[in-house]
Scaffold this motif. Sequence first.
Motif, PDB file in Angstrom:
ATOM      1  N   LEU A   1     -48.111 -63.343  -8.642  1.00 21.04           N
ATOM      2  CA  LEU A   1     -46.666 -63.087  -8.704  1.00 21.04           C
ATOM      3  C   LEU A   1     -46.045 -63.699  -9.954  1.00 21.04           C
ATOM      4  O   LEU A   1     -45.120 -63.127 -10.544  1.00 21.04           O
ATOM      5  CB  LEU A   1     -45.983 -63.637  -7.449  1.00 21.04           C
ATOM      6  N   ALA A   2     -46.541 -64.868 -10.377  1.00 19.68           N
ATOM      7  CA  ALA A   2     -46.011 -65.498 -11.583  1.00 19.68           C
ATOM      8  C   ALA A   2     -46.331 -64.672 -12.823  1.00 19.68           C
ATOM      9  O   ALA A   2     -45.485 -64.511 -13.716  1.00 19.68           O
ATOM     10  CB  ALA A   2     -46.573 -66.912 -11.723  1.00 19.68           C
ATOM     11  N   LEU A   3     -47.548 -64.130 -12.904  1.00 21.72           N
ATOM     12  CA  LEU A   3     -47.906 -63.318 -14.063  1.00 21.72           C
ATOM     13  C   LEU A   3     -47.139 -61.991 -14.084  1.00 21.72           C
ATOM     14  O   LEU A   3     -46.877 -61.444 -15.158  1.00 21.72           O
ATOM     15  CB  LEU A   3     -49.407 -63.044 -14.062  1.00 21.72           C
ATOM     16  N   ARG A   4     -46.797 -61.490 -12.925  1.00 26.29           N
ATOM     17  CA  ARG A   4     -46.012 -60.258 -12.862  1.00 26.29           C
ATOM     18  C   ARG A   4     -44.534 -60.491 -13.168  1.00 26.29           C
ATOM     19  O   ARG A   4     -43.786 -59.552 -13.404  1.00 26.29           O
ATOM     20  CB  ARG A   4     -46.125 -59.627 -11.467  1.00 26.29           C
ATOM     21  N   GLY A   5     -44.113 -61.760 -13.128  1.00 22.54           N
ATOM     22  CA  GLY A   5     -42.709 -62.063 -13.338  1.00 22.54           C
ATOM     23  C   GLY A   5     -41.872 -61.937 -12.096  1.00 22.54           C
ATOM     24  O   GLY A   5     -40.642 -61.885 -12.186  1.00 22.54           O
ATOM     25  N   ASP A   6     -42.491 -61.898 -10.918  1.00 25.77           N
ATOM     26  CA  ASP A   6     -41.737 -61.742  -9.666  1.00 25.77           C
ATOM     27  C   ASP A   6     -41.131 -63.049  -9.169  1.00 25.77           C
ATOM     28  O   ASP A   6     -40.293 -63.020  -8.267  1.00 25.77           O
ATOM     29  CB  ASP A   6     -42.655 -61.170  -8.580  1.00 25.77           C
ATOM     30  N   LEU A   7     -41.577 -64.184  -9.714  1.00 30.39           N
ATOM     31  CA  LEU A   7     -41.052 -65.477  -9.265  1.00 30.39           C
ATOM     32  C   LEU A   7     -39.922 -65.979 -10.142  1.00 30.39           C
ATOM     33  O   LEU A   7     -39.482 -67.121  -9.991  1.00 30.39           O
ATOM     34  CB  LEU A   7     -42.180 -66.517  -9.240  1.00 30.39           C
ATOM     35  N   GLY A   8     -39.467 -65.157 -11.075  1.00 29.03           N
ATOM     36  CA  GLY A   8     -38.410 -65.582 -11.966  1.00 29.03           C
ATOM     37  C   GLY A   8     -38.965 -66.360 -13.144  1.00 29.03           C
ATOM     38  O   GLY A   8     -40.160 -66.634 -13.253  1.00 29.03           O
ATOM     39  N   GLY A   9     -38.094 -66.758 -14.050  1.00 28.48           N
ATOM     40  CA  GLY A   9     -38.532 -67.512 -15.211  1.00 28.48           C
ATOM     41  C   GLY A   9     -39.064 -66.581 -16.282  1.00 28.48           C
ATOM     42  O   GLY A   9     -38.374 -65.645 -16.726  1.00 28.48           O
ATOM     43  N   ALA A  10     -40.284 -66.815 -16.710  1.00 31.35           N
ATOM     44  CA  ALA A  10     -40.875 -66.026 -17.784  1.00 31.35           C
ATOM     45  C   ALA A  10     -41.085 -64.589 -17.327  1.00 31.35           C
ATOM     46  O   ALA A  10     -41.488 -64.317 -16.199  1.00 31.35           O
ATOM     47  CB  ALA A  10     -42.221 -66.639 -18.210  1.00 31.35           C
ATOM     48  N   THR A  11     -40.801 -63.677 -18.213  1.00 35.27           N
ATOM     49  CA  THR A  11     -40.994 -62.263 -17.912  1.00 35.27           C
ATOM     50  C   THR A  11     -42.443 -61.872 -18.133  1.00 35.27           C
ATOM     51  O   THR A  11     -43.169 -62.486 -18.910  1.00 35.27           O
ATOM     52  CB  THR A  11     -40.092 -61.400 -18.800  1.00 35.27           C
ATOM     53  N   ALA A  12     -42.855 -60.843 -17.459  1.00 32.74           N
ATOM     54  CA  ALA A  12     -44.228 -60.384 -17.580  1.00 32.74           C
ATOM     55  C   ALA A  12     -44.456 -59.727 -18.938  1.00 32.74           C
ATOM     56  O   ALA A  12     -43.582 -59.053 -19.484  1.00 32.74           O
ATOM     57  CB  ALA A  12     -44.546 -59.391 -16.462  1.00 32.74           C
ATOM     58  N   THR A  13     -45.623 -59.939 -19.523  1.00 24.94           N
ATOM     59  CA  THR A  13     -45.977 -59.316 -20.795  1.00 24.94           C
ATOM     60  C   THR A  13     -46.389 -57.869 -20.570  1.00 24.94           C
ATOM     61  O   THR A  13     -46.534 -57.401 -19.442  1.00 24.94           O
ATOM     62  CB  THR A  13     -47.129 -60.097 -21.453  1.00 24.94           C
ATOM     63  N   ASP A  14     -46.565 -57.162 -21.691  1.00 25.07           N
ATOM     64  CA  ASP A  14     -46.959 -55.756 -21.579  1.00 25.07           C
ATOM     65  C   ASP A  14     -48.343 -55.613 -20.965  1.00 25.07           C
ATOM     66  O   ASP A  14     -48.594 -54.708 -20.168  1.00 25.07           O
ATOM     67  CB  ASP A  14     -46.939 -55.115 -22.963  1.00 25.07           C
ATOM     68  N   SER A  15     -49.261 -56.506 -21.344  1.00 28.15           N
ATOM     69  CA  SER A  15     -50.606 -56.426 -20.781  1.00 28.15           C
ATOM     70  C   SER A  15     -50.588 -56.691 -19.281  1.00 28.15           C
ATOM     71  O   SER A  15     -51.284 -56.028 -18.503  1.00 28.15           O
ATOM     72  CB  SER A  15     -51.532 -57.429 -21.478  1.00 28.15           C
ATOM     73  N   ALA A  16     -49.769 -57.669 -18.846  1.00 30.21           N
ATOM     74  CA  ALA A  16     -49.660 -57.923 -17.414  1.00 30.21           C
ATOM     75  C   ALA A  16     -49.031 -56.745 -16.693  1.00 30.21           C
ATOM     76  O   ALA A  16     -49.393 -56.428 -15.553  1.00 30.21           O
ATOM     77  CB  ALA A  16     -48.839 -59.192 -17.175  1.00 30.21           C
ATOM     78  N   GLY A  17     -48.090 -56.081 -17.363  1.00 28.95           N
ATOM     79  CA  GLY A  17     -47.477 -54.916 -16.745  1.00 28.95           C
ATOM     80  C   GLY A  17     -48.475 -53.789 -16.539  1.00 28.95           C
ATOM     81  O   GLY A  17     -48.422 -53.085 -15.531  1.00 28.95           O
ATOM     82  N   ARG A  18     -49.393 -53.625 -17.482  1.00 30.49           N
ATOM     83  CA  ARG A  18     -50.391 -52.566 -17.341  1.00 30.49           C
ATOM     84  C   ARG A  18     -51.462 -52.925 -16.329  1.00 30.49           C
ATOM     85  O   ARG A  18     -51.911 -52.084 -15.544  1.00 30.49           O
ATOM     86  CB  ARG A  18     -51.038 -52.266 -18.694  1.00 30.49           C
ATOM     87  N   LEU A  19     -51.928 -54.157 -16.352  1.00 26.88           N
ATOM     88  CA  LEU A  19     -53.047 -54.550 -15.492  1.00 26.88           C
ATOM     89  C   LEU A  19     -52.620 -54.871 -14.069  1.00 26.88           C
ATOM     90  O   LEU A  19     -53.364 -54.608 -13.124  1.00 26.88           O
ATOM     91  CB  LEU A  19     -53.759 -55.769 -16.096  1.00 26.88           C
ATOM     92  N   LEU A  20     -51.449 -55.479 -13.920  1.00 23.18           N
ATOM     93  CA  LEU A  20     -51.023 -55.971 -12.608  1.00 23.18           C
ATOM     94  C   LEU A  20     -49.912 -55.150 -11.987  1.00 23.18           C
ATOM     95  O   LEU A  20     -49.482 -55.462 -10.875  1.00 23.18           O
ATOM     96  CB  LEU A  20     -50.571 -57.433 -12.728  1.00 23.18           C
ATOM     97  N   GLY A  21     -49.436 -54.121 -12.662  1.00 22.02           N
ATOM     98  CA  GLY A  21     -48.391 -53.274 -12.097  1.00 22.02           C
ATOM     99  C   GLY A  21     -47.058 -53.977 -11.991  1.00 22.02           C
ATOM    100  O   GLY A  21     -46.369 -53.851 -10.962  1.00 22.02           O
ATOM    101  N   ALA A  22     -46.688 -54.725 -13.049  1.00 24.54           N
ATOM    102  CA  ALA A  22     -45.411 -55.443 -13.010  1.00 24.54           C
ATOM    103  C   ALA A  22     -44.254 -54.457 -12.953  1.00 24.54           C
ATOM    104  O   ALA A  22     -44.275 -53.386 -13.553  1.00 24.54           O
ATOM    105  CB  ALA A  22     -45.283 -56.337 -14.247  1.00 24.54           C
ATOM    106  N   GLY A  23     -43.222 -54.833 -12.207  1.00 26.76           N
ATOM    107  CA  GLY A  23     -42.056 -53.980 -12.066  1.00 26.76           C
ATOM    108  C   GLY A  23     -42.139 -53.013 -10.909  1.00 26.76           C
ATOM    109  O   GLY A  23     -41.155 -52.318 -10.621  1.00 26.76           O
ATOM    110  N   HIS A  24     -43.266 -52.951 -10.254  1.00 28.35           N
ATOM    111  CA  HIS A  24     -43.430 -52.062  -9.100  1.00 28.35           C
ATOM    112  C   HIS A  24     -43.625 -52.917  -7.851  1.00 28.35           C
ATOM    113  O   HIS A  24     -44.479 -53.816  -7.841  1.00 28.35           O
ATOM    114  CB  HIS A  24     -44.620 -51.131  -9.300  1.00 28.35           C
ATOM    115  N   PRO A  25     -42.863 -52.679  -6.799  1.00 26.98           N
ATOM    116  CA  PRO A  25     -42.978 -53.516  -5.596  1.00 26.98           C
ATOM    117  C   PRO A  25     -44.320 -53.326  -4.908  1.00 26.98           C
ATOM    118  O   PRO A  25     -44.891 -52.229  -4.890  1.00 26.98           O
ATOM    119  CB  PRO A  25     -41.818 -53.022  -4.714  1.00 26.98           C
ATOM    120  N   LEU A  26     -44.803 -54.425  -4.332  1.00 22.19           N
ATOM    121  CA  LEU A  26     -46.062 -54.390  -3.597  1.00 22.19           C
ATOM    122  C   LEU A  26     -45.782 -54.213  -2.110  1.00 22.19           C
ATOM    123  O   LEU A  26     -44.846 -54.811  -1.572  1.00 22.19           O
ATOM    124  CB  LEU A  26     -46.836 -55.699  -3.806  1.00 22.19           C
ATOM    125  N   PRO A  27     -46.575 -53.423  -1.421  1.00 26.46           N
ATOM    126  CA  PRO A  27     -46.391 -53.294   0.038  1.00 26.46           C
ATOM    127  C   PRO A  27     -46.776 -54.589   0.745  1.00 26.46           C
ATOM    128  O   PRO A  27     -47.887 -55.100   0.553  1.00 26.46           O
ATOM    129  CB  PRO A  27     -47.342 -52.151   0.406  1.00 26.46           C
TER     130      PRO A  27
END
Length: 403
Positions: free
Chosen positions: A117-143
């Motif tokens: 969650l920290a790498l995705r930026g879901d816990l606040g603070g630092a925003t997720a990088t582009d690589s994290a967005g591609r690999l971890l699906g940042a910005g998309h909610p998890l079920p």
Amino acid sequence: MLALRLTRGAHPLVLLRRLLVATASAGTGFLLLAALGHAAAHPATATDSFVRLLWCAVPVAATIQLAVSAARTDPASRPQRGMSAAGLGPVRLTLIAATSTAVSCALGSFFALLVFLALRGDLGGATATDSAGRLLGAGHPLPPAGTLLLLTVVPLLAAAATAVVLRPRKNARGARHGAGAATGAGEPLTAMATNSTGSAMPAALPWGITLTAAGLALETYVSRGAPESDALLPLPERLIGSPPGVLAGWALSTLGLVLAGPGLTQLSGRLLAAGRPGAVRLLAGRVLQEEARRIGRPLGVLCAVASGTYAAAKVYEAAPARPFGPLAGLGGALVLACVTASALTAALEARWARTHTTAALRRLGAPRSLLHRASALRILALLLVLGPLTWAIAELAALPLLH
């Protein structure tokens, strides 16, 4: 509560093994969550996400093997004198071992969730990088249900496997004992002085050789007519089409090495004790034969993973434009670390099992240098037998994919 108290008062080496289990569980949980994040970010490519999830079965199996190995060597899982009178019989000890394994894996899964969650930026603070967005699906909610289900896979499977392996069994006299207790520990020199059935060649050796040869043959046959675009085995971040027979051939070869591990270890001991051996060579060969069933399977798994890693690295070395990605590297490192730690743990378990034998030899006047030379000779024999075989299987597995 009793499992937590035993954990607090455990030996530092036991705590280190449990920390390794928790770390492996964290890495596996992170890979599972990464597959879920990819599925949430790319709903149109369900097949690719499913393949990523299937690849996670390899680190899951390696983590479960490490957890079971750590539970087998845990002193808290071994029946001790007087513990049955206190209500800690074999069944209760098995439940405690399974609970401790589940707690360790659950802590690792919880840590994996926080990091993910920290790498995705879901816990606040630092925003997720582009690589994290591609690999971890940042910005998309998890079920939530899928996240909870994936995080409980490793703790539940590891606890169930521990309970099955350490379940109480009946010995020849009808008494129940746990699997964590070493068999034959109270008979120091009987195992090496007699030619017992424990020294017989394991029956799985021919099956292991057959499965390994069948896997290599299947891979060669399938890869012979494959087009060039399908020449690379699909890894989690390189989901290019590949003949299914290639993966099936690798799976058969891996299963064959695992089955042949005890037989190859037994063969190493027989080669050491062949001819007219001296005291050191005879002791090393007999001990290695007796320990073949205990350490052979983890060594077979280690050889299988090493050969697969070498073959995959050699195949991808031929295509420098498509290197390993971070998740594939994490999964490979995790599997290698788990199987190596499992093999070392099995060696420690075997050393504990022959404690009475070592003490008896010391009482008979055997110097420590003799025991150390015997241990070094056993390691050398295993390297000479398993090393070239692992390298040859890796070369044969990679050869069809390079052409």
